[in-house]
Every structure is written in C-alpha cells, then in structure tokens.
Scaffold this motif. Structure first.
Motif, mmCIF file in Angstrom:
data_model
loop_
_atom_site.group_PDB
_atom_site.id
_atom_site.type_symbol
_atom_site.label_atom_id
_atom_site.label_comp_id
_atom_site.label_asym_id
_atom_site.label_seq_id
_atom_site.Cartn_x
_atom_site.Cartn_y
_atom_site.Cartn_z
ATOM 1 N N ASN A 1 -4.736 3.204 8.619
ATOM 2 C CA ASN A 1 -4.289 4.549 8.991
ATOM 3 C C ASN A 1 -3.234 4.436 10.104
ATOM 4 O O ASN A 1 -2.985 3.345 10.638
ATOM 5 C CB ASN A 1 -5.475 5.446 9.378
ATOM 6 N N LYS A 2 -2.621 5.547 10.456
ATOM 7 C CA LYS A 2 -1.530 5.527 11.431
ATOM 8 C C LYS A 2 -1.963 4.981 12.790
ATOM 9 O O LYS A 2 -1.221 4.254 13.443
ATOM 10 C CB LYS A 2 -0.927 6.924 11.586
ATOM 11 N N ASP B 1 3.998 3.815 2.278
ATOM 12 C CA ASP B 1 3.200 5.025 2.479
ATOM 13 C C ASP B 1 3.887 6.318 2.064
ATOM 14 O O ASP B 1 3.217 7.284 1.727
ATOM 15 C CB ASP B 1 2.741 5.121 3.938
ATOM 16 N N SER B 2 5.199 6.363 2.049
ATOM 17 C CA SER B 2 5.846 7.610 1.633
ATOM 18 C C SER B 2 5.991 7.715 0.117
ATOM 19 O O SER B 2 6.398 8.745 -0.397
ATOM 20 C CB SER B 2 7.226 7.738 2.288
ATOM 21 N N GLY C 1 4.320 7.668 -3.735
ATOM 22 C CA GLY C 1 3.110 7.848 -4.518
ATOM 23 C C GLY C 1 3.161 7.006 -5.783
ATOM 24 O O GLY C 1 4.178 6.377 -6.107
ATOM 25 N N THR D 1 0.851 -1.195 0.000
ATOM 26 C CA THR D 1 0.000 0.000 0.000
ATOM 27 C C THR D 1 0.883 1.240 0.000
ATOM 28 O O THR D 1 1.917 1.293 0.655
ATOM 29 C CB THR D 1 -0.971 0.024 1.196
ATOM 30 N N ARG D 2 0.455 2.233 -0.774
ATOM 31 C CA ARG D 2 1.258 3.447 -0.926
ATOM 32 C C ARG D 2 0.449 4.679 -0.520
ATOM 33 O O ARG D 2 -0.739 4.582 -0.231
ATOM 34 C CB ARG D 2 1.786 3.555 -2.356
ATOM 35 N N ARG D 3 1.091 5.811 -0.523
ATOM 36 C CA ARG D 3 0.513 7.062 -0.019
ATOM 37 C C ARG D 3 -0.842 7.390 -0.639
ATOM 38 O O ARG D 3 -1.774 7.785 0.058
ATOM 39 C CB ARG D 3 1.498 8.211 -0.277
ATOM 40 N N ASP D 4 -0.980 7.234 -1.936
ATOM 41 C CA ASP D 4 -2.212 7.659 -2.593
ATOM 42 C C ASP D 4 -3.258 6.553 -2.746
ATOM 43 O O ASP D 4 -4.284 6.773 -3.381
ATOM 44 C CB ASP D 4 -1.919 8.330 -3.934
ATOM 45 N N LYS E 1 -6.207 0.150 3.097
ATOM 46 C CA LYS E 1 -5.103 0.874 3.711
ATOM 47 C C LYS E 1 -5.384 1.085 5.192
ATOM 48 O O LYS E 1 -6.485 1.471 5.570
ATOM 49 C CB LYS E 1 -4.915 2.221 3.019
#
Length: 193
Positions: free
Chosen positions: A113-114, A132-133, A135, A103-106, A111
């Motif tokens: 969450n934190k 996550d960092s 895109g 899973t990536r940032r966008d 996904k």
C-alpha cells in the motif's frame, strides 16, 4: 541507474521491464528463489526472449517456510503471499537502488500500500515503481500489441511466481497445495510481436 524488476515472466512484469528500459534505466529482470524448486527457469526463458539480463536472487528458505505455514494455517494463500512479497522487497531493497514489479491497480495480493511504499523508500533510500495506475484491461490492451504470450494451465514448468515454491514446500510439509490454490491459467511472455 540500475533497476531490478521482480520478474515472473508474465506480461505485467515484462511490461514494467520494457517500460523502464525504454525510459533509459539499466534493467535487470530478477526472479527470487528459495532453493526448494528451480522455479526461475520459465522467467529466465522469457527474459532471454526479450533480450534482458536475468538474475536469480537467492533468498533464505526461512521466509518461504513462514509464508507456507501461514497459508496452511489460513487454508488460503493471500496473507502468506503478501508476507512473502513484503519480505522479498525488503531484501531486494538492500541490493538495488530501484525496485520495480508488475503489480497493478486491481491486484489484491501481493501488493504494497502507499504507506508501505513511502516507508520502504524512506528507510532504504530506494525508489519503488509498480503499475498501480494501470488496470487489468489496460495492461491486456498494451501487452497484446507488444508481446507474444502463451496461455496455459498453471504448473511448475511454465510459471515463475512465488506460488511454485510455495506449492512445492506445502506438499513437502505434508499439506495439499491443490486444496489451497485453485486451478488457474497463467500467461507467460515468449517474445515480442
């Protein structure tokens, strides 16, 4: 340390596997299956082409069944797929110390969450890693230099995402998965460049 990378055979989860391996982790690419359809086969072929060990993680059909009911009721897949992914990660966290996915940032779904990540790591004493960092454009740039990738209309034989078994079970329950999931194209890693 052994790391389980939740693996679809796509470029994101492949990048995660290669990255962790090159950082010294003992990586096992893991594809979840609920016994509805052998959706793990394309991922197994991708893992083999990259020289990784591939494991099929069999999980309870009840999780998939509930996700399909949610999707059929909503007429839209996001919440059901999110529910499914959260339950998969909870189950896999009981078997491995490190869980990773692509899973990536966008990404919208699935996904965590934190707060969900912190809770998972604290409750299960595990490490969770994702992209996550990064895109979409960055992943595309990195993976285009690293992997040979096929780009095909998504179907049961070229895809190992949750979607394959979800579609199969929805259709078996009398629903019409084509009304819920739009036609789209899938990338699958077929080897290194």
């Amino acid at each position: 340390m052994k790391a389980c990378v939740l693996y679809s055979g796509g470029k994101d989860s492949s990048l995660m596997g290669v990255t962790l391996q090159r950082l010294g982790f003992d990586v096992e690419l893991c594809t979840v299956n609920f016994g509805v359809y052998d959706s793990f086969i394309p991922a197994s072929l991708s893992a083999e082409s990259l020289g990784f060990t591939h494991r099929v993680v069999d999980l309870d059909l009840e999780i998939l069944d509930k996700a399909c009911d949610m999707i059929m009721e909503d007429g839209f897949p996001n919440d059901g797929i999110k529910f499914l992914h959260e339950n998969v990660i909870e189950e896999v966290a009981d078997r491995f110390e490190i869980i990773a996915d692509g899973t990536r940032r966008d990404d919208r779904t699935p996904k965590l969450n934190k707060n969900q990540i912190r809770s998972l790591e604290d409750r299960k004493d595990v490490q969770y890693i994702n992209l996550d960092s990064f895109g979409f454009k960055t992943i595309k740039t990195i993976t285009s230099n690293l992997f040979e990738v096929s780009h095909e209309r998504s179907n049961k034989d070229n895809n190992s995402d949750y979607e394959v078994e979800i579609r199969t079970l929805i259709d078996e329950k009398g629903g019409n998965s084509t009304d819920i999931f739009p036609e789209h194209y899938q990338t699958r890693v077929i080897g290194y460049k």
